[in-house]
Design a protein around this motif. Structure first.
Motif, PDB file in Angstrom:
ATOM      1  N   VAL A  12      41.575  41.389  40.748  1.00  0.00           N
ATOM      2  CA  VAL A  12      41.908  41.534  39.322  1.00  0.00           C
ATOM      3  C   VAL A  12      40.846  42.383  38.623  1.00  0.00           C
ATOM      4  N   TYR A  18      46.614  42.082  35.808  1.00  0.00           N
ATOM      5  CA  TYR A  18      47.147  40.981  36.605  1.00  0.00           C
ATOM      6  C   TYR A  18      48.381  41.416  37.392  1.00  0.00           C
ATOM      7  N   SER A  33      47.370  34.171  37.981  1.00  0.00           N
ATOM      8  CA  SER A  33      46.770  33.750  36.717  1.00  0.00           C
ATOM      9  C   SER A  33      46.245  32.322  36.796  1.00  0.00           C
TER      10      SER A  33
END
Length: 293
Positions: A12, A18, A33
């Motif tokens: 990331v 993302y 996430s």
């Protein structure tokens, strides 16, 4: 925290997205996430600052990123070493090399393959000093044959042989008939030279400086074959290792030896001191050393 979480975090951080990171990691964006949120809870601090427009690392994130890069690199090296422990007469041998070894490396490989026929061999050109260190430290190669002497604690550099750097010009060049040529005579000539970072370039410039002269650099190249192509068209002159000219004679060019200690170099066999090398790789190292004993 575990290696998978750190890998997610680094990906990331590299992608600053993302969605792109999830695509690269082949997982869903919500899963990625959640993994980052779990890592932040475990660390006890935010790692990424999220906004509608971009993602940035926090101070804690910057520290974790730097440490994670080192740790993931070491884990990758450990994985490769564990894989190589199992290899004896099979697997892969990756050799880094400079161009001028083409006159002798095929014979060594031919003899070696008679004993290790199932080994797959990769030959990769590794030319600059930085490239040599990066290639070995990142385990991209097992060993490198180079004219760069690496003065680092984690490297072993064994001298194999010395060779001269010789002047090469077109047969119709105005100096082609001269018996001896001094570097001072070459100052106004369009000169073909390796780009910055290559040891051959440094050797040539040192030789000129010792004679209180300077070449008129017209072309900067990476490969000697490119230099010879330019010489064949009479576009300039060059200085290259004599062994690179081994093989069938090219009547379009002539070579001249210039009396200069700076125009000599040593070729080394270089590898990592503390890296585990499978028996098949160790055998190839010994084959090279015996070839020049």
């Amino acid at each position: 925290m575990d290696i998978k979480q750190l890998n997610y975090f680094v990906t990331v951080s590299n992608q600053l997205s993302y969605s792109k990171a999830a695509q690269k990691l082949h997982i869903s964006q919500p899963s990625l996430s959640n993994a980052i949120k779990n890592l932040e809870r475990e660390v006890g601090s935010p790692l990424l600052e999220r906004s509608t427009r971009k993602i940035e690392l926090t101070d804690a994130g910057k520290i974790l990123y730097e440490k994670s890069i080192l740790l993931l690199s070491q884990m990758n090296i450990l994985k490769k070493e564990m894989e190589e422990v199992k290899l004896t007469g099979s697997g892969e041998l990756i050799i880094g090399m400079i161009e001028s070894v083409k006159h002798w490396i095929p014979k060594v490989i031919h003899d070696y393959q008679g004993r290790f026929p199932t080994i797959n061999i990769k030959l990769i050109e590794v030319l600059s000093g930085k490239a040599v260190k990066d290639s070995l430290r990142k385990y991209h190669t097992h060993l490198i044959i180079t004219n760069q002497y690496i003065r680092e604690e984690d490297f072993e550099s064994i001298p194999l042989y010395d060779e001269r750097l010789v002047l090469v010009m077109h047969r119709n060049h105005r100096l082609a008939e001269k018996e001896s040529i001094h570097l001072k005579e070459l100052e106004g000539e369009p000169f073909i030279i390796s780009k910055v970072g290559f040891q051959t370039r440094e050797d040539i410039l040192t030789a000129f400086r010792l004679e209180q002269a300077a070449p008129k650099i017209k072309f900067e190249i990476e490969r000697f074959e490119t230099a010879l192509s330019l010489v064949r068209e009479n576009l300039g002159i060059t200085i290259i290792p004599e062994h690179y000219l081994s093989g069938p004679k090219d009547d379009s060019i002539v070579r001249k030896i210039i009396d200069s200690k700076a125009l000599e170099r040593t070729v080394y066999l270089t590898f990592m001191k503390n890296r585990y090398l499978a028996p098949s790789v160790q055998t190839f190292l010994e084959d090279i050393r015996r070839n020049f004993a």
